[in-house]
Scaffold this motif. Structure first.
Motif, mmCIF file in Angstrom:
data_model
loop_
_atom_site.group_PDB
_atom_site.id
_atom_site.type_symbol
_atom_site.label_atom_id
_atom_site.label_comp_id
_atom_site.label_asym_id
_atom_site.label_seq_id
_atom_site.Cartn_x
_atom_site.Cartn_y
_atom_site.Cartn_z
ATOM 1 N N GLU A 142 88.562 73.215 -32.451
ATOM 2 C CA GLU A 142 87.292 73.545 -31.804
ATOM 3 C C GLU A 142 87.525 74.015 -30.366
ATOM 4 O O GLU A 142 86.902 74.992 -29.919
ATOM 5 C CB GLU A 142 86.366 72.324 -31.807
ATOM 6 C CG GLU A 142 85.834 71.948 -33.176
ATOM 7 C CD GLU A 142 84.949 70.713 -33.132
ATOM 8 O OE1 GLU A 142 84.636 70.245 -32.008
ATOM 9 O OE2 GLU A 142 84.571 70.213 -34.200
ATOM 10 N N PHE A 143 88.430 73.348 -29.661
ATOM 11 C CA PHE A 143 88.686 73.690 -28.262
ATOM 12 C C PHE A 143 89.328 75.073 -28.151
ATOM 13 O O PHE A 143 88.919 75.898 -27.319
ATOM 14 C CB PHE A 143 89.586 72.632 -27.629
ATOM 15 C CG PHE A 143 89.693 72.750 -26.130
ATOM 16 C CD1 PHE A 143 88.640 72.357 -25.310
ATOM 17 C CD2 PHE A 143 90.839 73.243 -25.532
ATOM 18 C CE1 PHE A 143 88.727 72.462 -23.933
ATOM 19 C CE2 PHE A 143 90.949 73.357 -24.162
ATOM 20 C CZ PHE A 143 89.884 72.962 -23.351
ATOM 21 N N MET A 144 90.314 75.343 -28.992
ATOM 22 C CA MET A 144 90.998 76.636 -28.934
ATOM 23 C C MET A 144 90.067 77.785 -29.345
ATOM 24 O O MET A 144 90.185 78.896 -28.823
ATOM 25 C CB MET A 144 92.240 76.621 -29.825
ATOM 26 C CG MET A 144 93.352 75.720 -29.325
ATOM 27 S SD MET A 144 93.796 76.001 -27.580
ATOM 28 C CE MET A 144 94.299 77.731 -27.620
ATOM 29 N N PRO A 149 88.785 83.414 -26.351
ATOM 30 C CA PRO A 149 88.138 84.582 -25.738
ATOM 31 C C PRO A 149 88.217 84.546 -24.213
ATOM 32 O O PRO A 149 88.377 85.587 -23.569
ATOM 33 C CB PRO A 149 86.681 84.476 -26.221
ATOM 34 C CG PRO A 149 86.736 83.623 -27.440
ATOM 35 C CD PRO A 149 87.840 82.644 -27.188
ATOM 36 N N LEU A 150 88.112 83.358 -23.626
ATOM 37 C CA LEU A 150 88.204 83.218 -22.178
ATOM 38 C C LEU A 150 89.613 83.550 -21.691
ATOM 39 O O LEU A 150 89.795 84.089 -20.591
ATOM 40 C CB LEU A 150 87.833 81.791 -21.771
ATOM 41 C CG LEU A 150 86.357 81.414 -21.960
ATOM 42 C CD1 LEU A 150 86.173 79.910 -21.917
ATOM 43 C CD2 LEU A 150 85.489 82.075 -20.913
ATOM 44 N N LYS A 151 90.597 83.228 -22.499
ATOM 45 C CA LYS A 151 91.985 83.513 -22.138
ATOM 46 C C LYS A 151 92.211 85.017 -21.983
ATOM 47 O O LYS A 151 92.917 85.460 -21.065
ATOM 48 C CB LYS A 151 92.922 82.951 -23.207
ATOM 49 C CG LYS A 151 94.395 83.155 -22.914
ATOM 50 C CD LYS A 151 95.266 82.570 -24.021
ATOM 51 C CE LYS A 151 96.742 82.798 -23.737
ATOM 52 N NZ LYS A 151 97.605 82.259 -24.818
ATOM 53 N N ASP A 179 98.249 76.198 -17.462
ATOM 54 C CA ASP A 179 97.766 74.928 -18.005
ATOM 55 C C ASP A 179 97.334 75.078 -19.459
ATOM 56 O O ASP A 179 97.493 74.147 -20.266
ATOM 57 C CB ASP A 179 96.599 74.395 -17.158
ATOM 58 C CG ASP A 179 97.069 73.764 -15.860
ATOM 59 O OD1 ASP A 179 98.278 73.440 -15.757
ATOM 60 O OD2 ASP A 179 96.247 73.581 -14.940
ATOM 61 N N MET A 180 96.802 76.239 -19.810
ATOM 62 C CA MET A 180 96.442 76.486 -21.209
ATOM 63 C C MET A 180 97.688 76.528 -22.085
ATOM 64 O O MET A 180 97.685 76.005 -23.209
ATOM 65 C CB MET A 180 95.664 77.796 -21.316
ATOM 66 C CG MET A 180 94.262 77.732 -20.737
ATOM 67 S SD MET A 180 93.409 79.337 -20.779
ATOM 68 C CE MET A 180 93.176 79.541 -22.543
#
Length: 225
Positions: A142-144, A149-151, A179-180
């Motif tokens: 869910e987090f990824m 898209p933000l990445k 950090d990602m």
């Protein structure tokens, strides 16, 4: 003491840089829009990771308390003691032979009971671990799904900031992307069923959420014109 304001970009740019700046503004607006729409969900996921990490930190203590040699020995002694006590009461009627014969059997039965209790605790722990790891995998997915898209926006923002020498925003974009990547590396380690890594996963998730908040603040310089 008031914070030193960051230098703001100028509209008076040469045509080639002006085009880059427009692209940077568009990606910044996209990032802010996407983050604002999903930040509550991201924070909720970070909170669930934290709860799981707290549970994992407590598990070794509870498991060790249930499985220490002292506790198992106590179970053996108690099991054997009951058998011996019963045989001792019967001894006057059997000439004492019963205690001599059955005593060792009572001790053996107690030992078997203690070992069985230890195995039961181990099985219970494994079931909890499986349920916990299943939830972790769901939260990771869910987090990824939210941050991917933000990445993409961040990668473009970082590249354009470097060309435009917008150091503050560029540095923050680089930190957020790093950090990602760390978060994804920890995901791989946890996928290998290393539950002790869940605490690191929780910290990594929280770091990414905080980075996104700071990134949004940096990008306001470009979008609020």
């Amino acid at each position: 003491m008031a914070a030193t304001p960051r230098p703001r970009w100028s509209k008076n740019l040469p045509p080639d840089l002006s085009e880059l700046m427009n692209k940077l503004i568009n990606h910044s607006a996209s990032f802010i829009r996407e983050f604002d729409s999903s930040k509550q969900k991201m924070r909720a996921i970070a909170g669930e990771f934290r709860e799981i990490a707290d549970e994992v930190r407590k598990m070794p203590k509870r498991t060790n308390e249930a499985r220490t040699p002292r506790d198992i020995a106590r179970a053996i002694v108690m099991g054997a003691g009951v058998g011996i006590a019963v045989m001792a009461l019967a001894a006057p009627f059997t000439g004492g032979a019963t205690l001599a014969v059955v005593g060792p059997l009572a001790v053996a039965a107690g030992a078997a009971g203690g070992a069985g209790a230890a195995r039961a605790v181990h099985v219970m722990k494994n079931k909890k671990d499986k349920r916990r790891m299943k939830k972790v995998k769901r939260l990771e997915k869910e987090f990824m799904k939210i941050v991917e898209p933000l990445k993409k926006d961040l990668e473009e923002i970082k590249r354009m900031c470097e060309k435009l020498e917008q150091r503050s925003a560029g540095d923050q974009a680089g930190k957020t992307l790093a950090d990602m990547e760390d978060f994804q590396k920890i995901m791989t380690q946890v996928s290998g069923r290393k539950s002790e890594k869940v605490s690191e996963l929780s910290d990594g998730c929280q770091n990414v959420v905080e980075d996104f908040d700071q990134m949004k603040d940096e990008l306001k310089d470009f979008t609020e014109k």
